[in-house]
Scaffold this motif. Structure first.
Motif, PDB file in Angstrom:
ATOM      1  N   CYS A 163      -5.435   9.330   3.910  1.00  0.00           N
ATOM      2  CA  CYS A 163      -4.275   9.410   3.020  1.00  0.00           C
ATOM      3  C   CYS A 163      -3.000   9.487   3.826  1.00  0.00           C
ATOM      4  CB  CYS A 163      -4.387  10.637   2.115  1.00  0.00           C
ATOM      5  SG  CYS A 163      -5.785  10.585   0.980  1.00  0.00           S
ATOM      6  N   ASP A 164      -2.061   8.615   3.528  1.00  0.00           N
ATOM      7  CA  ASP A 164      -0.764   8.611   4.202  1.00  0.00           C
ATOM      8  C   ASP A 164       0.200   7.802   3.342  1.00  0.00           C
ATOM      9  OD1 ASP A 164       1.432   7.602   6.078  1.00  0.00           O
ATOM     10  OD2 ASP A 164       0.335   8.958   7.409  1.00  0.00           O
ATOM     11  N   GLU A 165       1.400   8.293   3.197  1.00  0.00           N
ATOM     12  CA  GLU A 165       2.365   7.612   2.321  1.00  0.00           C
ATOM     13  C   GLU A 165       2.832   6.269   2.865  1.00  0.00           C
ATOM     14  OE1 GLU A 165       2.901   8.465  -0.754  1.00  0.00           O
ATOM     15  OE2 GLU A 165       1.489  10.083  -0.366  1.00  0.00           O
ATOM     16  N   SER A 166       2.433   5.920   4.095  1.00  0.00           N
ATOM     17  CA  SER A 166       2.786   4.609   4.632  1.00  0.00           C
ATOM     18  C   SER A 166       1.929   3.496   4.034  1.00  0.00           C
ATOM     19  CB  SER A 166       2.620   4.598   6.157  1.00  0.00           C
ATOM     20  OG  SER A 166       1.259   4.797   6.519  1.00  0.00           O
ATOM     21  N   GLY A 167       0.819   3.875   3.353  1.00  0.00           N
ATOM     22  CA  GLY A 167      -0.091   2.889   2.791  1.00  0.00           C
ATOM     23  C   GLY A 167       0.434   2.290   1.493  1.00  0.00           C
ATOM     24  N   GLY A 169      -2.645  -0.036   3.262  1.00  0.00           N
ATOM     25  CA  GLY A 169      -2.729  -0.959   4.377  1.00  0.00           C
ATOM     26  C   GLY A 169      -4.035  -0.794   5.114  1.00  0.00           C
ATOM     27  N   GLN A 171      -5.843  -1.459   9.237  1.00  0.00           N
ATOM     28  CA  GLN A 171      -5.620  -1.810  10.639  1.00  0.00           C
ATOM     29  C   GLN A 171      -6.902  -1.606  11.431  1.00  0.00           C
ATOM     30  OE1 GLN A 171      -2.472   1.103  11.156  1.00  0.00           O
ATOM     31  NE2 GLN A 171      -3.829   2.432  12.348  1.00  0.00           N
ATOM     32  N   VAL A 218      -5.501   2.881   4.930  1.00  0.00           N
ATOM     33  CA  VAL A 218      -4.508   3.910   4.590  1.00  0.00           C
ATOM     34  C   VAL A 218      -4.161   3.778   3.114  1.00  0.00           C
ATOM     35  CG1 VAL A 218      -2.229   4.854   5.077  1.00  0.00           C
ATOM     36  CG2 VAL A 218      -3.584   3.843   6.919  1.00  0.00           C
ATOM     37  N   ARG A 219      -4.252   4.902   2.405  1.00  0.00           N
ATOM     38  CA  ARG A 219      -3.870   4.895   0.992  1.00  0.00           C
ATOM     39  C   ARG A 219      -2.857   5.996   0.739  1.00  0.00           C
ATOM     40  NH1 ARG A 219      -5.374   8.720  -2.613  1.00  0.00           N
ATOM     41  NH2 ARG A 219      -7.050  10.181  -2.091  1.00  0.00           N
ATOM     42  N   PRO A 220      -1.850   5.739  -0.078  1.00  0.00           N
ATOM     43  CA  PRO A 220      -0.897   6.792  -0.431  1.00  0.00           C
ATOM     44  C   PRO A 220      -1.522   7.769  -1.414  1.00  0.00           C
ATOM     45  CG  PRO A 220      -0.369   4.780  -1.618  1.00  0.00           C
ATOM     46  CD  PRO A 220      -1.502   4.447  -0.695  1.00  0.00           C
TER      47      PRO A 220
END
Length: 243
Positions: A163-167, A169, A171, A218-220
């Motif tokens: 989990c990360d708000e950059s998603g 995405g 890689q 990565v998902r928000p």
């Protein structure tokens, strides 16, 4: 051997048996959670089988492991892939072995997922035939008999869900970080030292990472993106096959 207060004492012996000494009047559903989770993970380790924490899905002739910490959305993403027509091999504990030719193989577990009510609502699932897990009224046991793969399959790759708000995405994970990814998501790795398996665990991970593509998805946490992530995962798998 381990004790869960107000539930039971569990003993796992030589990779062949699980003994349960329950607290009087303990709900069998709660005991079942530990038998299918921690007990099964330890039993696999006793058999020399590496347990990963995640879901495994059969896609285009190979199995793909979706690993991550609790609550990352592994089962939800697996459900999206099942809705695309693919099959489940395992949910929560993924049994992973090396064949004689050093091919990584995933063995199937049982045809059931564990899904939160919120995920079921967002995926349009009505919950008919689903039983709530003990002590977790908003999480359900979801049967998937018609979408279950019963045969072992070669492992095609590993996807770590974070989990990360950059998603959203995806890689590629390269170098030594691939080793650390599998290390982080070995199921119940806290018991390795007590069981005398530290050296074995290190050797197994080295063998696996040398032959497997690893990616990080990565998902928000502030938005429901499981449908988009399912498409990204599938595109990544098929792009690598072409290349």
């Amino acid at each position: 051997m381990f004790n869960v207060p107000d539930v039971a004492v569990f003993r796992i012996e030589e990779g062949v048996s699980i003994h349960v000494s329950p607290v009087p009047e303990c709900d069998p559903g709660k005991i079942r959670l530990y038998v299918l989770g921690t007990c099964m993970g330890i039993l696999l380790l006793q058999r020399g089988i590496l347990p990963l924490h995640g879901s495994a899905v059969a896609i285009d002739g190979k199995a793909y492991a979706i690993v991550g910490h609790s609550g990352a959305g592994k089962s939800t993403l697996a459900t999206v892939l099942l809705n695309m027509g693919f099959q489940l091999l395992s949910d929560d504990v993924i049994p992973l072995v090396l064949a004689h030719d050093h091919t990584a193989i995933i063995f199937p577990s049982y045809p059931q997922q564990k899904l939160w009510q919120d995920s079921m609502d967002k995926l349009g699932m009505n919950g008919d035939g689903c039983q709530p897990l003990f002590d977790r009224e908003q999480k359900f046991a979801v049967p998937v008999q018609s979408r279950f793969r019963h045969e072992p399959m070669p492992l095609g790759g590993v996807f770590e869900l974070v989990c990360d708000e950059s998603g959203p995405g995806i890689q590629a994970v390269e170098g030594l970080e691939r080793f650390h990814t599998l290390l982080r998501h070995t199921f119940r790795r806290s018991v390795m030292e007590q069981m005398g398996l530290m050296e074995w665990h290190f050797g197994m991970l080295v063998r696996f990472v040398n032959q497997l593509p690893v990616h990080r998805i990565v998902r928000p946490s502030s938005a429901f993106t499981a449908l988009d992530l399912g498409s990204l995962l599938l595109q990544t798998i098929r792009k690598e096959k072409i290349s």
